[in-house]
Design a protein around this motif. Sequence first.
Motif, PDB file in Angstrom:
ATOM      1  N   VAL A   2       0.954  -1.235   0.031  1.00 54.01           N
ATOM      2  CA  VAL A   2       0.037  -0.055   0.216  1.00 54.01           C
ATOM      3  C   VAL A   2       0.799   0.985  -0.011  1.00 54.01           C
ATOM      4  O   VAL A   2       1.567   1.405   1.008  1.00 54.01           O
ATOM      5  CB  VAL A   2      -0.816  -0.039   1.293  1.00 54.01           C
ATOM      6  CG1 VAL A   2      -1.664   1.477   1.299  1.00 54.01           C
ATOM      7  CG2 VAL A   2      -1.964  -1.083   1.174  1.00 54.01           C
ATOM      8  N   GLN A   3       0.658   2.251  -1.055  1.00 53.12           N
ATOM      9  CA  GLN A   3       1.480   3.408  -1.060  1.00 53.12           C
ATOM     10  C   GLN A   3       0.347   4.497  -1.012  1.00 53.12           C
ATOM     11  O   GLN A   3      -0.622   4.304  -1.846  1.00 53.12           O
ATOM     12  CB  GLN A   3       2.251   3.433  -2.080  1.00 53.12           C
ATOM     13  CG  GLN A   3       3.528   2.498  -2.104  1.00 53.12           C
ATOM     14  CD  GLN A   3       4.681   2.679  -3.070  1.00 53.12           C
ATOM     15  OE1 GLN A   3       4.587   3.369  -3.990  1.00 53.12           O
ATOM     16  NE2 GLN A   3       5.824   1.837  -2.905  1.00 53.12           N
ATOM     17  N   LEU A   4       0.617   5.522  -0.493  1.00 51.52           N
ATOM     18  CA  LEU A   4      -0.224   6.842  -0.286  1.00 51.52           C
ATOM     19  C   LEU A   4       0.749   7.894  -0.462  1.00 51.52           C
ATOM     20  O   LEU A   4       1.569   8.252   0.259  1.00 51.52           O
ATOM     21  CB  LEU A   4      -0.992   6.914   0.882  1.00 51.52           C
ATOM     22  CG  LEU A   4      -1.986   5.632   0.894  1.00 51.52           C
ATOM     23  CD1 LEU A   4      -2.309   5.724   2.434  1.00 51.52           C
ATOM     24  CD2 LEU A   4      -3.160   5.613   0.121  1.00 51.52           C
ATOM     25  N   GLN A   5       0.395   8.753  -1.551  1.00 49.55           N
ATOM     26  CA  GLN A   5       1.225   9.883  -1.729  1.00 49.55           C
ATOM     27  C   GLN A   5       0.681  11.251  -1.841  1.00 49.55           C
ATOM     28  O   GLN A   5      -0.539  11.604  -2.602  1.00 49.55           O
ATOM     29  CB  GLN A   5       1.756  10.007  -3.043  1.00 49.55           C
ATOM     30  CG  GLN A   5       2.972  10.919  -3.452  1.00 49.55           C
ATOM     31  CD  GLN A   5       3.938  11.265  -2.626  1.00 49.55           C
ATOM     32  OE1 GLN A   5       4.947  10.089  -2.398  1.00 49.55           O
ATOM     33  NE2 GLN A   5       4.223  12.338  -2.053  1.00 49.55           N
ATOM     34  N   ALA A   6       0.609  11.924  -0.695  1.00 44.38           N
ATOM     35  CA  ALA A   6      -0.275  13.345  -0.565  1.00 44.38           C
ATOM     36  C   ALA A   6       0.731  14.476  -1.056  1.00 44.38           C
ATOM     37  O   ALA A   6       2.005  14.146  -1.124  1.00 44.38           O
ATOM     38  CB  ALA A   6      -0.428  13.742   0.984  1.00 44.38           C
ATOM     39  N   SER A   7      -0.142  15.478  -1.621  1.00 41.46           N
ATOM     40  CA  SER A   7       0.725  16.549  -2.168  1.00 41.46           C
ATOM     41  C   SER A   7      -0.690  17.681  -2.051  1.00 41.46           C
ATOM     42  O   SER A   7      -1.461  17.651  -1.788  1.00 41.46           O
ATOM     43  CB  SER A   7       1.148  16.426  -3.589  1.00 41.46           C
ATOM     44  OG  SER A   7       0.037  15.932  -4.490  1.00 41.46           O
ATOM     45  N   GLY A   8       0.090  18.928  -2.497  1.00 47.84           N
ATOM     46  CA  GLY A   8      -0.829  20.085  -2.689  1.00 47.84           C
ATOM     47  C   GLY A   8      -0.619  21.011  -1.495  1.00 47.84           C
ATOM     48  O   GLY A   8      -1.589  22.186  -1.503  1.00 47.84           O
ATOM     49  N   GLY A   9       0.208  20.773  -0.534  1.00 47.35           N
ATOM     50  CA  GLY A   9       0.122  21.624   0.437  1.00 47.35           C
ATOM     51  C   GLY A   9       0.925  22.997   0.124  1.00 47.35           C
ATOM     52  O   GLY A   9       1.560  22.959  -1.000  1.00 47.35           O
ATOM     53  N   GLY A  10       0.810  23.989   1.244  1.00 48.50           N
ATOM     54  CA  GLY A  10       1.644  25.242   0.875  1.00 48.50           C
ATOM     55  C   GLY A  10       1.403  26.159   1.817  1.00 48.50           C
ATOM     56  O   GLY A  10       0.813  25.974   2.899  1.00 48.50           O
ATOM     57  N   LEU A  11       1.751  27.521   1.466  1.00 50.32           N
ATOM     58  CA  LEU A  11       1.368  28.557   2.446  1.00 50.32           C
ATOM     59  C   LEU A  11       0.225  29.501   1.648  1.00 50.32           C
ATOM     60  O   LEU A  11       0.235  29.753   0.472  1.00 50.32           O
ATOM     61  CB  LEU A  11       2.786  29.425   2.490  1.00 50.32           C
ATOM     62  CG  LEU A  11       2.645  30.908   3.082  1.00 50.32           C
ATOM     63  CD1 LEU A  11       2.408  30.821   4.693  1.00 50.32           C
ATOM     64  CD2 LEU A  11       3.882  31.522   2.885  1.00 50.32           C
ATOM     65  N   VAL A  12      -0.577  29.666   2.560  1.00 49.54           N
ATOM     66  CA  VAL A  12      -1.830  30.395   2.322  1.00 49.54           C
ATOM     67  C   VAL A  12      -2.321  31.438   3.234  1.00 49.54           C
ATOM     68  O   VAL A  12      -2.014  31.217   4.567  1.00 49.54           O
ATOM     69  CB  VAL A  12      -2.842  29.452   1.792  1.00 49.54           C
ATOM     70  CG1 VAL A  12      -3.386  28.557   3.164  1.00 49.54           C
ATOM     71  CG2 VAL A  12      -4.198  30.327   1.151  1.00 49.54           C
ATOM     72  N   GLN A  13      -2.762  32.424   2.679  1.00 50.49           N
ATOM     73  CA  GLN A  13      -3.216  33.278   3.985  1.00 50.49           C
ATOM     74  C   GLN A  13      -4.807  32.958   4.619  1.00 50.49           C
ATOM     75  O   GLN A  13      -5.621  32.294   3.762  1.00 50.49           O
ATOM     76  CB  GLN A  13      -3.448  34.688   3.278  1.00 50.49           C
ATOM     77  CG  GLN A  13      -2.159  35.514   2.825  1.00 50.49           C
ATOM     78  CD  GLN A  13      -2.451  36.982   2.363  1.00 50.49           C
ATOM     79  OE1 GLN A  13      -3.609  37.265   1.908  1.00 50.49           O
ATOM     80  NE2 GLN A  13      -1.585  37.572   2.722  1.00 50.49           N
ATOM     81  N   ALA A  14      -4.945  33.480   5.526  1.00 57.97           N
ATOM     82  CA  ALA A  14      -6.406  33.113   6.138  1.00 57.97           C
ATOM     83  C   ALA A  14      -7.416  33.437   5.463  1.00 57.97           C
ATOM     84  O   ALA A  14      -7.364  34.403   4.855  1.00 57.97           O
ATOM     85  CB  ALA A  14      -6.315  33.911   7.475  1.00 57.97           C
ATOM     86  N   GLY A  15      -8.327  32.613   5.186  1.00 56.55           N
ATOM     87  CA  GLY A  15      -9.388  32.805   4.192  1.00 56.55           C
ATOM     88  C   GLY A  15      -9.236  32.220   2.995  1.00 56.55           C
ATOM     89  O   GLY A  15     -10.196  32.127   2.147  1.00 56.55           O
ATOM     90  N   GLY A  16      -8.114  31.683   2.609  1.00 55.64           N
ATOM     91  CA  GLY A  16      -7.666  31.184   1.294  1.00 55.64           C
ATOM     92  C   GLY A  16      -8.091  29.719   1.263  1.00 55.64           C
ATOM     93  O   GLY A  16      -8.769  29.108   2.097  1.00 55.64           O
ATOM     94  N   SER A  17      -7.973  29.007   0.136  1.00 59.99           N
ATOM     95  CA  SER A  17      -8.033  27.725  -0.229  1.00 59.99           C
ATOM     96  C   SER A  17      -6.938  26.978  -0.792  1.00 59.99           C
ATOM     97  O   SER A  17      -6.032  27.516  -1.170  1.00 59.99           O
ATOM     98  CB  SER A  17      -9.228  27.441  -1.367  1.00 59.99           C
ATOM     99  OG  SER A  17     -10.185  28.113  -0.922  1.00 59.99           O
ATOM    100  N   LEU A  18      -6.846  25.674  -0.430  1.00 67.02           N
ATOM    101  CA  LEU A  18      -5.887  24.772  -0.936  1.00 67.02           C
ATOM    102  C   LEU A  18      -6.773  23.392  -1.308  1.00 67.02           C
ATOM    103  O   LEU A  18      -7.734  23.154  -0.964  1.00 67.02           O
ATOM    104  CB  LEU A  18      -4.969  24.365  -0.063  1.00 67.02           C
ATOM    105  CG  LEU A  18      -3.853  25.482   0.192  1.00 67.02           C
ATOM    106  CD1 LEU A  18      -2.826  25.060   1.294  1.00 67.02           C
ATOM    107  CD2 LEU A  18      -3.074  25.524  -1.235  1.00 67.02           C
ATOM    108  N   ARG A  19      -6.079  22.693  -2.402  1.00 68.45           N
ATOM    109  CA  ARG A  19      -6.679  21.168  -2.643  1.00 68.45           C
ATOM    110  C   ARG A  19      -5.457  20.277  -2.423  1.00 68.45           C
ATOM    111  O   ARG A  19      -4.704  20.529  -3.061  1.00 68.45           O
ATOM    112  CB  ARG A  19      -7.165  21.160  -3.899  1.00 68.45           C
ATOM    113  CG  ARG A  19      -7.967  19.931  -4.216  1.00 68.45           C
ATOM    114  CD  ARG A  19      -8.378  19.504  -5.499  1.00 68.45           C
ATOM    115  NE  ARG A  19      -7.245  19.464  -6.460  1.00 68.45           N
ATOM    116  CZ  ARG A  19      -7.621  19.122  -7.599  1.00 68.45           C
ATOM    117  NH1 ARG A  19      -8.530  18.801  -8.352  1.00 68.45           N
ATOM    118  NH2 ARG A  19      -6.346  18.925  -8.655  1.00 68.45           N
ATOM    119  N   LEU A  20      -5.626  19.440  -1.605  1.00 67.78           N
ATOM    120  CA  LEU A  20      -4.780  18.395  -1.280  1.00 67.78           C
ATOM    121  C   LEU A  20      -5.150  17.103  -2.125  1.00 67.78           C
ATOM    122  O   LEU A  20      -6.328  16.880  -2.452  1.00 67.78           O
ATOM    123  CB  LEU A  20      -4.629  17.831   0.225  1.00 67.78           C
ATOM    124  CG  LEU A  20      -4.366  19.129   1.155  1.00 67.78           C
ATOM    125  CD1 LEU A  20      -4.230  18.494   2.852  1.00 67.78           C
ATOM    126  CD2 LEU A  20      -3.211  19.880   0.796  1.00 67.78           C
TER     127      LEU A  20
END
Length: 125
Positions: A2-20
């Motif tokens: 089993v392998q799981l690869q997470a990505s999509g993190g980063g630095l964002v300002q409060a109120g912003g959005s990200l998709r992991l």
Amino acid sequence: DVQLQASGGGLVQAGGSLRLSCIASGFTFGDYNIGWFRRAPGKLREGVACIPNRDGSTYYADSVKGRFTISSDNANNTVYLHMNNLKPEDTAVYYCGADPIFGCRPLALPLFGSWGQGTQVTVSS
């Protein structure tokens, strides 16, 4: 394996959005419950959201309800965590985890057997 690869993190300002994104391999995707977890500095790992393999309900921690959405792309063996209206307290390393038996319930999430490496999410105020 089993392998799981997470990505999509980063630095964002409060109120912003990200998709992991969590790309899974080495197992039959539809057989596993897959969840997103996070660990903030000095805190225990927390189950954030979980999508069940078949039956059962999608789970969200109270702290993220209404702001985060978990979804899956079964054709591409990928689970996403859409994070909106991010807050500084969402700052953590985010991991995806999977298990074929333990379901998407608060007491079961810590028992998940497979984990991927994390991706850092930092929310500035």
